[in-house]
Design an enzyme around this catalytic site. Structure first.
Site, short mmCIF file in Angstrom:
data_model
loop_
_atom_site.label_atom_id
_atom_site.label_comp_id
_atom_site.label_asym_id
_atom_site.label_seq_id
_atom_site.Cartn_x
_atom_site.Cartn_y
_atom_site.Cartn_z
N GLY A 199 10.24 18.93 -24.89
CA GLY A 199 11.24 18.31 -24.01
C GLY A 199 11.41 16.83 -24.27
N ASP A 205 14.10 14.52 -39.57
CA ASP A 205 14.50 15.10 -38.27
C ASP A 205 15.24 14.08 -37.39
OD1 ASP A 205 14.71 16.82 -36.13
OD2 ASP A 205 12.59 16.75 -35.59
N1 ARG Z 1 9.44 19.66 -30.62
C1 ARG Z 1 9.23 19.17 -29.30
C2 ARG Z 1 10.55 19.04 -28.58
O1 ARG Z 1 11.53 19.54 -29.09
C3 ARG Z 1 8.45 17.88 -29.31
C4 ARG Z 1 7.05 18.14 -29.63
C5 ARG Z 1 6.24 16.91 -29.76
N2 ARG Z 1 4.87 17.31 -29.74
C6 ARG Z 1 3.85 16.47 -29.77
N3 ARG Z 1 2.65 16.95 -29.66
N4 ARG Z 1 4.02 15.17 -29.88
O2 ARG Z 1 10.64 18.62 -27.45
#
Ligand code: ARG
Length: 286
Positions: free
Chosen positions: A231, A136
């Site tokens: 975010g 990613d």
């Molecule tokens: N996918 C989320 C974003 O696009 C980030 C999530 C991260 N989550 C976590 N529990 N560390 O902002």
């Protein structure tokens, strides 16, 4: 934010931006039912390589168009998460976004501090798998160079900064509560790098997702608490002064037993080196 399907959990701020506003940290008590992302406000001068990705056209101007984080790894190169540049997020291929920008040197999104730099090229890792979230990462080329002082070193394979137990800090303008409280100012949260074993047990597959040690690392605290959240994706996880992770996904935010999962930067270094030997490799999806 308490969803059982990992696809929903990894979707970026983008999809909720229209209706929500936020911060990355709070001081509320930690419990399995009460999502908390324990962190603290920081000035961007403490982490000058931390940048915000912005598109006001797509996300509106209330938070300067911020929708993901990023990190400067060279004067004209910013790393972010591949999933930040998906069609579902941007509504168009990133190279067709006319106002995709990187905001550098700005702690408070609503201030005029620092600079907004146009993105002249975006390259999504052709090996990114949106099903598993492996690989990613994406590379943004800036139209104008940042100062060298705003560049962080990437930790390569075998760097001791990856050792479990190492203290690490994550930075971002994302949700500070897990409930859609998007930050206006930059926040940081302090945590530890966790072992691959522990991460694999936390995410064995199924609806919570699979931890894939080759391209991911996870960090947090056993009892939950400090974590990245929606975010923050694409933003930096830094240990011993070097970049080890990019915010990628997790099951909720700050929940005990559900650490944050990050793109393993040594794998990014490996992929970029391989691409340098084969210039076409990172030209795939954009
Ligand atoms: N996918 C989320 C974003 O696009 C980030 C999530 C991260 N989550 C976590 N529990 N560390 O902002």
């Amino acid at each position: 934010m308490r969803r059982s399907v990992v696809r929903a959990l990894i979707r970026p701020l983008a999809l909720v931006a229209a209706t929500t506003v936020i911060p990355l940290v709070g001081a509320a008590p930690v419990s399995a039912d009460n999502v908390v992302v324990g962190g603290f406000p920081v000035d961007v001068t403490q982490a000058p390589w931390t940048v915000a990705l912005s598109s006001r056209d797509r996300f509106g101007g209330t938070r300067a168009g911020q929708f993901c984080g990023g990190v400067a790894v060279a004067r004209t190169a910013v790393l972010t998460a591949a999933h930040c540049l998906g069609d579902d997020v941007l509504g168009a291929p990133p190279n067709r976004m006319r106002d995709l920008k990187v905001i550098a040197g700005r702690t408070d999104l609503l201030s005029g501090e620092g600079e907004e730099i146009a993105v002249s090229d975006t390259r999504v890792n052709p090996g990114y798998d949106s099903g598993t979230n492996a690989g990613d990462f994406a590379v943004l080329t800036l139209a104008k160079p940042l100062p060298q002082s705003a560049v962080v070193t990437m930790a390569g394979v075998g760097d001791p900064a990856y050792a479990p137990g190492t203290e690490a800090l994550v930075y971002g303008w994302g949700d500070t509560t897990g409930g859609g409280a998007y930050a206006r100012g930059l926040h940081a949260a302090r945590m530890r790098v966790l072992s691959d074993d522990l991460c694999a047990r936390a995410y064995p597959g199924g609806p919570q997702g699979s931890y894939l040690a080759a391209s991911m690392l996870c960090a947090g605290e056993a009892i939950g608490g400090p974590d990245a959240c929606q975010g923050d994706s694409g933003g930096p996880l830094v240990a011993a002064g070097r970049l080890i992770g990019l915010v990628s996904w997790g099951n909720g935010c700050g929940r005990p037993g559900s650490p944050g999962v990050y793109t393993r930067v040594s794998e990014v270094v490996r992929a970029l080196n391989a691409a340098a030997g084969d210039r076409t490799r990172l030209h795939g999806r954009s």
